[in-house]
Design a protein around this motif. Structure first.
Motif, short mmCIF file in Angstrom:
data_model
loop_
_atom_site.label_atom_id
_atom_site.label_comp_id
_atom_site.label_asym_id
_atom_site.label_seq_id
_atom_site.Cartn_x
_atom_site.Cartn_y
_atom_site.Cartn_z
N GLN A 163 -1.10 3.66 1.84
CA GLN A 163 -0.21 4.65 1.24
C GLN A 163 -0.60 4.91 -0.21
O GLN A 163 -0.95 3.96 -0.93
N PRO A 164 -0.51 6.15 -0.68
CA PRO A 164 -0.80 6.44 -2.09
C PRO A 164 0.09 5.59 -3.01
O PRO A 164 1.29 5.46 -2.78
N ALA A 165 -0.53 4.99 -4.03
CA ALA A 165 0.22 4.11 -4.93
C ALA A 165 -0.10 4.37 -6.40
O ALA A 165 0.26 3.57 -7.25
N GLY A 166 -0.78 5.45 -6.70
CA GLY A 166 -1.06 5.76 -8.10
C GLY A 166 -2.53 6.07 -8.33
O GLY A 166 -3.26 6.41 -7.40
N TYR A 167 -2.93 5.91 -9.59
CA TYR A 167 -4.28 6.26 -10.00
C TYR A 167 -4.86 5.17 -10.88
O TYR A 167 -4.13 4.41 -11.51
N LEU A 168 -6.17 5.11 -10.92
CA LEU A 168 -6.88 4.21 -11.82
C LEU A 168 -7.86 5.04 -12.63
O LEU A 168 -8.61 5.85 -12.08
N GLU A 176 -8.69 -5.69 -12.46
CA GLU A 176 -8.14 -6.95 -11.94
C GLU A 176 -6.65 -6.86 -11.62
O GLU A 176 -6.11 -7.73 -10.94
N GLN A 177 -5.97 -5.81 -12.04
CA GLN A 177 -4.55 -5.67 -11.71
C GLN A 177 -4.35 -5.34 -10.23
O GLN A 177 -3.26 -5.52 -9.70
N PHE A 178 -5.40 -4.91 -9.55
CA PHE A 178 -5.31 -4.55 -8.14
C PHE A 178 -5.83 -5.70 -7.28
O PHE A 178 -6.94 -5.68 -6.78
N THR A 179 -5.01 -6.74 -7.12
CA THR A 179 -5.44 -7.92 -6.37
C THR A 179 -4.65 -8.12 -5.08
O THR A 179 -4.96 -9.02 -4.32
N GLY A 180 -3.65 -7.32 -4.83
CA GLY A 180 -2.80 -7.50 -3.66
C GLY A 180 -3.23 -6.68 -2.46
O GLY A 180 -2.39 -6.25 -1.68
N GLY A 181 -4.50 -6.43 -2.31
CA GLY A 181 -4.99 -5.65 -1.18
C GLY A 181 -5.05 -4.16 -1.43
O GLY A 181 -5.37 -3.39 -0.53
N GLN A 182 -4.75 -3.74 -2.65
CA GLN A 182 -4.87 -2.32 -2.96
C GLN A 182 -6.34 -1.91 -2.96
O GLN A 182 -7.21 -2.71 -3.23
N THR A 183 -6.57 -0.65 -2.65
CA THR A 183 -7.92 -0.12 -2.68
C THR A 183 -7.96 1.09 -3.60
O THR A 183 -6.95 1.79 -3.77
N VAL A 184 -9.11 1.32 -4.19
CA VAL A 184 -9.33 2.48 -5.05
C VAL A 184 -10.38 3.34 -4.37
O VAL A 184 -11.48 2.87 -4.07
N THR A 185 -10.03 4.59 -4.10
CA THR A 185 -10.94 5.50 -3.40
C THR A 185 -11.02 6.82 -4.16
O THR A 185 -10.26 7.07 -5.08
N GLY A 186 -11.93 7.66 -3.70
CA GLY A 186 -12.02 9.01 -4.24
C GLY A 186 -12.44 9.08 -5.69
O GLY A 186 -11.98 9.96 -6.42
#
Length: 84
Positions: free
Chosen positions: A10-15, A31-41
């Motif tokens: 699910q969309p959760a914001g931007y990096l 490193e703030q994205f450690t709970g299984g979040q992914t960064v795409t696009g």
């Protein structure tokens, strides 16, 4: 650079992060994205010309500290008169 953050699909914001002229990506917050979040696009976003609309002094301080470790960086755009 700008990427979309997803959490459990699910969309959760931007990096936002930087890509140096050498092509190296520099992300001080990944490193703030450690709970299984992914960064795409991932996509290139051109920085607007001129000083940042806010926090210019903080930007210059951080930039100087980064340059101390990485070496000379391209000159920043000089501040313009206040935008009121």
């Amino acid at each position: 650079m700008l990427g979309d953050v997803h959490d459990a699909g699910q969309p959760a914001g931007y990096l936002w992060w930087n890509r140096l002229p050498s092509g190296i990506d520099l992300d001080l917050t990944l490193e703030q994205f450690t709970g299984g979040q992914t960064v795409t696009g991932a996509r290139v976003v051109q920085r607007p010309v001129g000083p940042l609309p806010r926090r210019w002094e903080e930007y210059l301080l951080l930039r100087d500290r980064v340059a101390t470790h990485l070496g000379p960086l391209p000159a920043p755009t000089a501040p313009q008169a206040s935008r009121g």
